[in-house]
Design a protein around this motif. Structure first.
Motif, PDB file in Angstrom:
ATOM      1  N   SER A  59      51.049  -7.862  -0.135  1.00  0.00           N
ATOM      2  CA  SER A  59      49.888  -8.246  -1.033  1.00  0.00           C
ATOM      3  C   SER A  59      49.100  -9.525  -0.655  1.00  0.00           C
ATOM      4  O   SER A  59      49.791 -10.692  -0.428  1.00  0.00           O
ATOM      5  N   GLY A  60      47.833  -9.222  -0.408  1.00  0.00           N
ATOM      6  CA  GLY A  60      47.026 -10.322   0.161  1.00  0.00           C
ATOM      7  C   GLY A  60      46.862 -10.751   1.289  1.00  0.00           C
ATOM      8  O   GLY A  60      46.270 -11.895   1.700  1.00  0.00           O
ATOM      9  N   LEU A  61      47.722 -10.167   2.450  1.00  0.00           N
ATOM     10  CA  LEU A  61      47.766 -10.457   3.677  1.00  0.00           C
ATOM     11  C   LEU A  61      46.417 -10.151   4.648  1.00  0.00           C
ATOM     12  O   LEU A  61      45.849  -8.985   4.017  1.00  0.00           O
ATOM     13  N   ASN A  62      46.145 -10.913   5.517  1.00  0.00           N
ATOM     14  CA  ASN A  62      45.187 -10.394   6.528  1.00  0.00           C
ATOM     15  C   ASN A  62      45.867  -9.629   7.505  1.00  0.00           C
ATOM     16  O   ASN A  62      46.948  -9.369   7.514  1.00  0.00           O
ATOM     17  N   GLU A  63      44.948  -9.219   8.550  1.00  0.00           N
ATOM     18  CA  GLU A  63      45.397  -8.051   9.443  1.00  0.00           C
ATOM     19  C   GLU A  63      46.533  -8.664  10.261  1.00  0.00           C
ATOM     20  O   GLU A  63      47.566  -8.079  10.661  1.00  0.00           O
ATOM     21  N   THR A  64      46.368 -10.031  10.733  1.00  0.00           N
ATOM     22  CA  THR A  64      47.534 -10.588  11.632  1.00  0.00           C
ATOM     23  C   THR A  64      48.653 -10.832  10.946  1.00  0.00           C
ATOM     24  O   THR A  64      49.812 -10.511  11.565  1.00  0.00           O
ATOM     25  N   GLN A  65      48.590 -11.137   9.717  1.00  0.00           N
ATOM     26  CA  GLN A  65      49.986 -11.357   8.639  1.00  0.00           C
ATOM     27  C   GLN A  65      50.480 -10.049   8.527  1.00  0.00           C
ATOM     28  O   GLN A  65      51.610  -9.748   8.573  1.00  0.00           O
ATOM     29  N   LEU A  66      49.771  -9.130   8.179  1.00  0.00           N
ATOM     30  CA  LEU A  66      50.272  -7.687   7.992  1.00  0.00           C
ATOM     31  C   LEU A  66      51.018  -6.994   9.190  1.00  0.00           C
ATOM     32  O   LEU A  66      52.230  -6.539   9.103  1.00  0.00           O
ATOM     33  N   THR A  67      50.383  -7.317  10.570  1.00  0.00           N
ATOM     34  CA  THR A  67      51.046  -6.830  11.548  1.00  0.00           C
ATOM     35  C   THR A  67      52.521  -7.521  11.957  1.00  0.00           C
ATOM     36  O   THR A  67      53.392  -6.697  12.067  1.00  0.00           O
ATOM     37  N   LYS A  68      52.550  -8.680  11.369  1.00  0.00           N
ATOM     38  CA  LYS A  68      53.998  -9.474  11.442  1.00  0.00           C
ATOM     39  C   LYS A  68      54.825  -8.822  10.792  1.00  0.00           C
ATOM     40  O   LYS A  68      56.008  -8.707  10.992  1.00  0.00           O
ATOM     41  N   ILE A  69      54.604  -8.464   9.440  1.00  0.00           N
ATOM     42  CA  ILE A  69      55.365  -8.113   8.532  1.00  0.00           C
ATOM     43  C   ILE A  69      55.746  -6.787   8.872  1.00  0.00           C
ATOM     44  O   ILE A  69      57.064  -6.507   8.744  1.00  0.00           O
ATOM     45  N   PHE A  70      54.993  -5.882   9.228  1.00  0.00           N
ATOM     46  CA  PHE A  70      55.344  -4.538   9.813  1.00  0.00           C
ATOM     47  C   PHE A  70      56.019  -4.522  10.903  1.00  0.00           C
ATOM     48  O   PHE A  70      57.268  -3.618  11.059  1.00  0.00           O
TER      49      PHE A  70
END
Length: 574
Positions: free
Chosen positions: A279-290
């Motif tokens: 929730s609320g993350l940008n593209e770069t942050q999303l990728t790290k989480i994934f």
């Protein structure tokens, strides 16, 4: 050497080049005339009525429009920046004309196909080449009228295939490695069959060009690796200063769907525990989480990865079967069985022909192994769309079923220099063209008068004729850029089945407005810096000025995406 002595300009080569033009141009015109000819509907959600960009295609085009305005790529378009950058380049050259942009895109694809067909024809014969052409035509007809990345992926895949083919068969390491470099750019434009490079490296290690297999393999690896890294570093040049964009970022969600049992990329966004994390993350942050959650899921149950790969592989081979399957009930079962028999027949013929052209067969066999390996990773998330780069190689392998070695010519093959002279400017335009080849100042934007101050109902845009539009009519017969009310009412030719809301809104428009002279437009608004859907009288296409202001209102309170143009004012330039 006199130009007429070059094999590319022979009468036979020109005939095959004409076939390439027809194979690319015909589906484009078919879409613009409302699909009077049968077509492959696999990409139907990307172009409403076969014309107006939708879904990913709309985002690519919007990214190109914004790039020409701000000189920056948005985070979504940083995933695969080449398509957006090249679309922006086309728009710049054509002064923002969407139609000419698509013609330029199709022309380059036709050129690449011409080189490809002429190469195969000299090596494999007429029937084998026609088989390859049919397969490519069946694929490209779904995408050539769109602004998706598939067309660029196929174009670069064709160029790469020619260079790899010629380099391998002529035993020219430099040409082969040029093909590796082009392949890297192709996979950057349309990722998917990412194990093909590994297969090509295995090929060189297996049968090196020189006495040193290690050296040859290393040089081929560098030839692929450096262009791939270069494309990955485009972000500092074109990306937003925030750094919120990341090249190839969407693979993180693909990987998560794979390691959780093959549930697809949407599971990365829909799983309850993932919703909280992202929730609320940008593209770069999303990728790290994934990536992090993918690793956790793999450790928890490694077998799910195997299960996911098996599901994707089954989907890949099922795609070929269902292309010839139709009907319902027992008839559907019969056609599926017939399809299986056909593909078994093709596989047996290809295998029997292997000794007639062993070096080419080895090349294509290893590449096909790379394609199959790739399918086990990505097929569910994009289907055959993701294999645009691989289509030329698959077409050549299918052509093997009808190989005629007696037709092989000992005369000079297509000049590799012609291929390089065509593809290098294309890559330059897509990567550094905006910095070097064309100065890219912000476009002239007229200032609005006090009574036209920006608000939700005021739209400032280019001449509508330059932008995607669609006539909605009730007249029978062929109509350029048209869609009938009956098709929209019945939902058959809307090409928006993935979005029930837009489909329902179009149906309501047909019911509400009885006028036969309506035009549906997708225009770029320089006030909101976004696309707007406008329904207007057809005289909006008669404006002559470069800039116009549209006063619009919401057609329906429930469905707010499409606006009705109430007033149009032309603005002078300068």
């Amino acid at each position: 050497m006199h130009i007429r002595n070059l094999s590319f300009f022979s009468k036979s080569s020109l005939i095959w080049s004409l076939l390439a033009i027809l194979a690319i141009g015909l589906p484009l015109l078919n879409a613009w005339f409302g699909f009077p000819l049968p077509t492959n509907l696999e990409g139907r959600y990307s172009a409403i009525g076969g014309i107006i960009p939708y879904s990913d295609a709309e985002i690519y085009l919007l990214g190109a429009q914004k790039f020409n305005e701000f000189n920056l790529l948005d985070p979504w378009n940083m995933r695969r920046p080449l398509t957006t950058l090249l679309l922006a380049f086309y728009l710049k050259l054509t002064y923002g004309n969407f139609w000419y942009c698509l013609i330029a895109q199709a022309s380059l694809c036709a050129l690449a196909l011409a080189f490809y067909l002429n190469t195969l024809r000299k090596e494999m014969g007429t029937l084998a080449t026609l088989t390859s052409l049919f397969f490519i035509y069946y694929y490209i007809q779904a995408y050539i009228q769109t602004t998706l990345s598939e067309t660029l992926g196929l174009t670069l895949g064709l160029f790469s295939c020619v260079l790899l083919w010629n380099g391998w068969l002529q035993k020219k390491r430099s040409i082969y490695n040029c093909g590796m470099a082009i392949l890297a750019v192709a996979l950057s434009a349309r990722a998917g069959p990412n194990f093909i490079p590994l297969a090509l490296l295995v090929l060189v290690f297996w049968e090196p060009f020189t006495h040193s297999r290690t050296q040859d393999t290393f040089i081929s690896f560098i030839s692929f690796f450096l262009p791939f890294v270069f494309i990955s570093m485009l972000s500092p040049f074109y990306g937003e200063p925030s750094g919120s964009g990341l090249v190839y970022a969407n693979f993180g969600s693909t990987l998560y769907g794979l390691v959780t049992g093959g549930r697809g990329w949407l599971s990365a966004y829909n799983d309850p525990h993932m919703v909280t994390l992202i929730s609320g993350l940008n593209e770069t942050q999303l990728t790290k989480i994934f990536y992090s959650e993918s690793w956790n899921a793999f450790k928890e149950n490694p077998f799910n990865l195997v299960l996911g790969m098996a599901k994707y592989l089954r989907g890949f081979f099922s795609w070929f079967i269902i292309q010839f399957a139709f009907g319902t009930g027992i008839f559907l079962l019969i056609t599926k069985v017939a399809s299986c028999v056909f593909w078994l027949f093709m596989a047996m013929r290809i295998y029997r022909q292997r000794l007639l052209f062993p070096r080419a067969f080895l090349l294509l066999l290893l590449i096909f192994c790379g394609i199959v390996a790739s399918a086990m990773v990505v097929f569910k998330d994009g289907g055959m769309r993701t294999f645009a780069v691989a289509i030329p190689f698959m077409g050549a392998l299918l052509g093997f079923a009808f190989l005629r070695p007696s037709a092989r010519q000992e005369t000079k093959r297509i000049e590799n220099n012609w291929v390089l002279a065509s593809v290098v400017p294309l890559i330059m335009a897509a990567t550094v063209g905006h910095k070097i080849l064309i100065k890219n100042p912000p476009p002239y934007i007229p200032s609005l008068q006090a009574d036209l101050l920006p608000n939700e109902s005021t739209i400032l845009t280019y001449n509508p004729n330059k932008q995607p539009y669609l006539f909605i009519n009730t007249h029978p017969g062929f109509h350029f850029r048209s869609e009938s009310k009956d098709n929209i009412r019945n939902g058959w030719n809307i090409y928006a089945w993935s979005d029930n809301q837009i489909a329902e809104e179009l149906r309501r428009i047909v019911y509400t407005f009885k006028n036969n002279n309506l035009v549906l437009l997708l225009i770029y608004d320089y006030i909101s810096h976004s696309f707007r859907w406008i329904l207007a009288e057809d005289h909006i296409l008669n404006v002559r000025s470069e800039w116009i202001v549209i006063r619009a209102s919401i057609i329906d309170k429930e469905y707010k995406r499409i606006h009705k143009a109430n007033n149009v004012m032309e603005l002078p330039h300068g």
